[in-house]
Design a protein around this motif. Structure first.
Motif, mmCIF file in Angstrom:
data_model
loop_
_atom_site.group_PDB
_atom_site.id
_atom_site.type_symbol
_atom_site.label_atom_id
_atom_site.label_comp_id
_atom_site.label_asym_id
_atom_site.label_seq_id
_atom_site.Cartn_x
_atom_site.Cartn_y
_atom_site.Cartn_z
ATOM 1 N N LEU A 30 7.118 5.873 -4.461
ATOM 2 C CA LEU A 30 8.308 5.021 -4.392
ATOM 3 C C LEU A 30 8.246 4.084 -3.187
ATOM 4 O O LEU A 30 8.562 2.894 -3.282
ATOM 5 N N THR A 31 7.798 4.632 -2.047
ATOM 6 C CA THR A 31 7.693 3.806 -0.847
ATOM 7 C C THR A 31 6.663 2.700 -1.030
ATOM 8 O O THR A 31 6.912 1.534 -0.699
ATOM 9 N N ALA A 32 5.495 3.054 -1.564
ATOM 10 C CA ALA A 32 4.442 2.059 -1.769
ATOM 11 C C ALA A 32 4.864 1.001 -2.788
ATOM 12 O O ALA A 32 4.525 -0.178 -2.648
ATOM 13 N N THR A 33 5.623 1.406 -3.814
ATOM 14 C CA THR A 33 6.095 0.449 -4.818
ATOM 15 C C THR A 33 7.065 -0.547 -4.196
ATOM 16 O O THR A 33 6.968 -1.762 -4.435
ATOM 17 N N VAL A 34 7.998 -0.041 -3.390
ATOM 18 C CA VAL A 34 8.946 -0.932 -2.711
ATOM 19 C C VAL A 34 8.200 -1.880 -1.783
ATOM 20 O O VAL A 34 8.469 -3.091 -1.745
ATOM 21 N N HIS A 35 7.241 -1.348 -1.017
ATOM 22 C CA HIS A 35 6.464 -2.193 -0.112
ATOM 23 C C HIS A 35 5.686 -3.252 -0.885
ATOM 24 O O HIS A 35 5.591 -4.410 -0.444
ATOM 25 N N GLY A 187 -1.845 -7.214 -6.569
ATOM 26 C CA GLY A 187 -3.152 -6.569 -6.641
ATOM 27 C C GLY A 187 -4.029 -6.795 -5.429
ATOM 28 O O GLY A 187 -5.151 -6.282 -5.386
ATOM 29 N N ASN A 188 -3.542 -7.536 -4.430
ATOM 30 C CA ASN A 188 -4.358 -7.831 -3.254
ATOM 31 C C ASN A 188 -4.588 -6.561 -2.443
ATOM 32 O O ASN A 188 -3.640 -5.843 -2.096
ATOM 33 N N PHE A 189 -5.850 -6.291 -2.135
ATOM 34 C CA PHE A 189 -6.192 -5.097 -1.353
ATOM 35 C C PHE A 189 -6.611 -5.441 0.074
ATOM 36 O O PHE A 189 -6.263 -4.741 1.020
ATOM 37 N N GLY A 190 -7.359 -6.525 0.263
ATOM 38 C CA GLY A 190 -7.934 -6.826 1.564
ATOM 39 C C GLY A 190 -6.909 -7.028 2.658
ATOM 40 O O GLY A 190 -7.033 -6.461 3.757
ATOM 41 N N ILE A 191 -5.876 -7.836 2.398
ATOM 42 C CA ILE A 191 -4.879 -8.125 3.428
ATOM 43 C C ILE A 191 -4.032 -6.899 3.754
ATOM 44 O O ILE A 191 -3.886 -6.540 4.935
ATOM 45 N N PRO A 192 -3.448 -6.190 2.768
ATOM 46 C CA PRO A 192 -2.684 -4.978 3.119
ATOM 47 C C PRO A 192 -3.547 -3.885 3.738
ATOM 48 O O PRO A 192 -3.046 -3.085 4.537
ATOM 49 N N ALA A 193 -4.835 -3.844 3.385
ATOM 50 C CA ALA A 193 -5.701 -2.799 3.947
ATOM 51 C C ALA A 193 -5.967 -3.059 5.423
ATOM 52 O O ALA A 193 -5.838 -2.149 6.257
ATOM 53 N N LEU A 194 -6.348 -4.287 5.784
ATOM 54 C CA LEU A 194 -6.685 -4.573 7.168
ATOM 55 C C LEU A 194 -5.455 -4.658 8.071
ATOM 56 O O LEU A 194 -5.542 -4.317 9.256
ATOM 57 N N LEU A 195 -4.326 -5.103 7.529
ATOM 58 C CA LEU A 195 -3.127 -5.251 8.351
ATOM 59 C C LEU A 195 -2.128 -4.112 8.176
ATOM 60 O O LEU A 195 -1.367 -3.806 9.101
ATOM 61 N N GLY A 196 -2.116 -3.488 6.987
ATOM 62 C CA GLY A 196 -1.115 -2.468 6.714
ATOM 63 C C GLY A 196 -1.529 -1.065 7.106
ATOM 64 O O GLY A 196 -0.719 -0.294 7.634
ATOM 65 N N TYR A 201 1.687 0.998 6.986
ATOM 66 C CA TYR A 201 2.472 0.332 5.939
ATOM 67 C C TYR A 201 1.641 0.334 4.667
ATOM 68 O O TYR A 201 0.654 -0.395 4.555
ATOM 69 N N THR A 202 2.024 1.144 3.708
ATOM 70 C CA THR A 202 1.217 1.377 2.512
ATOM 71 C C THR A 202 1.792 0.656 1.311
ATOM 72 O O THR A 202 2.989 0.756 1.029
ATOM 73 N N VAL A 203 0.944 -0.059 0.602
ATOM 74 C CA VAL A 203 1.293 -0.639 -0.695
ATOM 75 C C VAL A 203 0.506 0.105 -1.758
ATOM 76 O O VAL A 203 -0.344 0.949 -1.446
ATOM 77 N N LEU A 204 0.752 -0.191 -3.007
ATOM 78 C CA LEU A 204 0.117 0.575 -4.088
ATOM 79 C C LEU A 204 -1.415 0.506 -4.067
ATOM 80 O O LEU A 204 -2.074 1.543 -4.215
ATOM 81 N N PRO A 205 -2.039 -0.672 -3.906
ATOM 82 C CA PRO A 205 -3.506 -0.679 -3.854
ATOM 83 C C PRO A 205 -4.079 0.161 -2.723
ATOM 84 O O PRO A 205 -5.081 0.860 -2.904
ATOM 85 N N THR A 206 -3.473 0.111 -1.525
ATOM 86 C CA THR A 206 -3.997 0.923 -0.426
ATOM 87 C C THR A 206 -3.689 2.400 -0.635
ATOM 88 O O THR A 206 -4.466 3.262 -0.213
ATOM 89 N N LEU A 207 -2.584 2.720 -1.302
ATOM 90 C CA LEU A 207 -2.280 4.116 -1.622
ATOM 91 C C LEU A 207 -3.329 4.673 -2.587
ATOM 92 O O LEU A 207 -3.784 5.819 -2.423
ATOM 93 N N ILE A 208 -3.728 3.885 -3.577
ATOM 94 C CA ILE A 208 -4.774 4.316 -4.511
ATOM 95 C C ILE A 208 -6.081 4.547 -3.758
ATOM 96 O O ILE A 208 -6.778 5.550 -3.984
ATOM 97 N N TYR A 209 -6.423 3.641 -2.869
ATOM 98 C CA TYR A 209 -7.656 3.778 -2.085
ATOM 99 C C TYR A 209 -7.633 5.051 -1.239
ATOM 100 O O TYR A 209 -8.620 5.799 -1.187
#
Length: 537
Positions: A30-35, A187-196, A201-209
């Motif tokens: 839920l948190t990652a979806t909201v983010h 679907g962007n992974f690179g920006i949330p991964a390096l900055l989040g 701060y987790t979004v769905l792509p980084t949560l999957i990773y």
């Protein structure tokens, strides 16, 4: 996609909705979806504002240097998101070599403001603003000039015409560009991964990773559910686009022609300065910060005659096995996928356009799916397909470089196909029919008629495919294994491991390659079908 759905609703081969509900209702989900929604919507708003503003200036005014401006503005779209994030991260914070050199660095211990939700939103907006720009510019090029001239003849001012005619008529383009920006941001992974990830701060792509890296007996079914959730959010973006455009009729009377050029007069120089100031802020300054970091001996020291070194470039290009291997793998994967897809696109496009039929049109639509969906979804689907040995053949592609190659073929097929389909639609079929009447076989006609005539469009599609796959991260981040690293993975891993100066050196080299390819193709743009190269004005 079917395999992905099956794993989500029937983990282990047994139909059971409990694991699905458990993953969907988990607090982390839920948190990652909201983010994800917050960052995607915020980034889309910035993309719409920035892309629309530049498109109006380029398409409707007599400002000078449009070709160079378009080239520079589209460059962030071609630069990989992880490189964009890395360059901006070097621009802020107390350890920035550029800020330290200029004496502008904040005190030690101060947080880097880009490691936050606001930083992710800003960079998502900049990264995907060219998508809005391309959509709006295309719409403005098809706007009947007579509508604007009629309004001006009635005494309407420029702002009034813009507000009451141009922008309302551009609603489909604005909605389409906004939908593309939203889906790309989801679907962007690179920006949330390096900055989040550093900021928690987790979004769905980084949560999957992160879930995939944690292992566990149920991890495959869990990430399958999360992948479907990401795909559902992307589909919601396209559904909203159809809903918004379908409510009104935007057809115009009159043949499309070049949009009216507003003469800026004395305001032309200020407008040009403002436009180029945007380019300097979003592109030039971050790249300067990235270059400065790549030239220092250690991260956090100022750039001076004593600290400047090319050793980082020698290290990543000549000495480090992992980076040298990543360059080789990326060239081979991107080049091989571009070449094979170019060879497949010509006969496929000819069949779609000339033969037609529901089956072929359905195949063409299905080819769009892997590119439209977030790359993280395709990565999980490829794992599910190839984690077990292939039937009959008895070997598995999992943990090999070939699983990445397969994913590239699936994801980038549409990039190679679109330009060729457009070229076939403009091609006189009589040439092929004449060869057929003389008894030439299909393969002979393909080699001697179709390929020579469609070579420019096919080459343009191959260039787009190569540039997009050369620095790809979202798919390869899930599929790479030891010895099969790609450039996107290396940049991410080096920065994550604290080797920031080496990551910056690799990133600078990739940017140089991208700019060189874009520049080379721009020189030959006149020989290519119009519209196949987005940076050719």
């Amino acid at each position: 996609m079917g395999r992905l759905l099956f794993e989500a609703i029937a983990p282990g081969g047994r139909l059971d909705a409990a694991p699905l509900l458990e993953v969907l209702t988990a607090p982390s989900t839920l948190t990652a979806t909201v983010h994800s929604l917050v960052t995607a919507l915020g980034g889309t708003a910035i993309s719409l504002a920035l892309g629309t503003l530049l498109a109006l200036a380029v398409a409707l005014t007599d400002m000078r240097g449009k070709a160079a401006l378009v080239f520079a503005f589209l460059l962030p779209l071609m630069i990989p998101p992880q490189v964009t994030a890395l360059s901006w991260a070097q621009l802020a914070g107390p350890s920035s070599p550029l800020l330290i050199t200029l004496g502008l660095a904040p005190p030690l211990g101060a947080p880097n403001p880009l490691y936050s939700a606001e930083g992710i939103i800003l960079l998502l907006g900049i990264q995907h603003a060219p998508l809005v720009f391309l959509a709006v510019r295309a719409g403005l090029r098809g706007l009947p000039r007579e509508m604007i001239e009629a309004a001006r003849a009635c005494g309407a001012g420029r702002v009034f015409v813009l507000r009451t005619i141009i922008l309302p008529m551009m609603t489909p383009s604005l909605v389409a560009g906004g939908a593309l920006a939203f889906v790309s941001a989801i679907g962007n992974f690179g920006i949330p991964a390096l900055l989040g990830i550093p900021a928690g701060y987790t979004v769905l792509p980084t949560l999957i990773y992160q879930r995939l890296a944690s292992f566990g007996p149920s991890i495959i079914s869990d990430v399958a559910v999360l992948s479907i959730l990401v795909g559902a959010l992307a589909f919601a973006g396209f559904a909203a686009q159809s809903l918004l455009i379908g409510r009104r009729d935007f057809r115009s009377v009159g043949a499309p022609s070049e949009a009216l050029r507003y003469r800026l007069g004395k305001a032309r120089l200020p407008v040009e300065i403002f436009a180029w100031a945007i380019i300097v802020l979003i592109l030039v300054i971050p790249l300067i910060a990235l270059i400065a970091t790549s030239l220092v001996s250690a991260y956090g020291v100022p750039l001076s005659a004593t600290t400047m070194t090319l050793g980082n470039y020698a290290e990543v290009l000549l000495r480090q096995d992992a980076t040298v291997r990543a360059f080789r793998n990326s060239f081979l994967l991107a080049g091989g996928a571009s070449l094979l897809l170019m060879l497949l696109a010509v006969p496929f496009a000819a069949l779609i356009v000339w033969r037609g039929g529901r089956f072929l049109k359905s195949l063409a639509m299905l080819a769009e799916v892997p590119y439209a969906l977030p790359g993280i979804v395709l990565g999980i689907a490829a794992i599910l397909i190839f984690i077990r040995p292939l039937p009959i053949l008895g070997f598995s592609l999992y943990n090999t470089i070939w699983i990445i190659f397969f994913a590239y073929l699936a994801r980038f097929l549409t990039l190679s196909l679109r330009p060729v389909v457009g070229a076939v639609q403009q091609l006189d079929r009589g040439l092929d029919e004449a060869a057929r009447m003389t008894g030439a076989s299909y393969l002979f006609r393909l080699r001697t008629v179709l390929f020579p005539l469609l070579a420019p469009a096919a080459a343009a599609g191959a260039v787009l495919t190569f540039m997009t796959s050369f620095n790809e991260l979202t798919v390869s981040a899930l599929l790479w294994s030891a010895g099969n690293e790609t450039l996107g993975v290396i940049v991410f891993n080096l920065d994550d491991g604290g080797f920031t100066v080496l990551a910056s050196a690799v990133a600078v080299v990739t940017v140089v390659v991208i700019v060189a390819i874009m520049g080379a193709t721009a020189l030959f743009a006149r020989k290519l079908p119009r519209g196949v190269l987005p940076w050719a004005n």
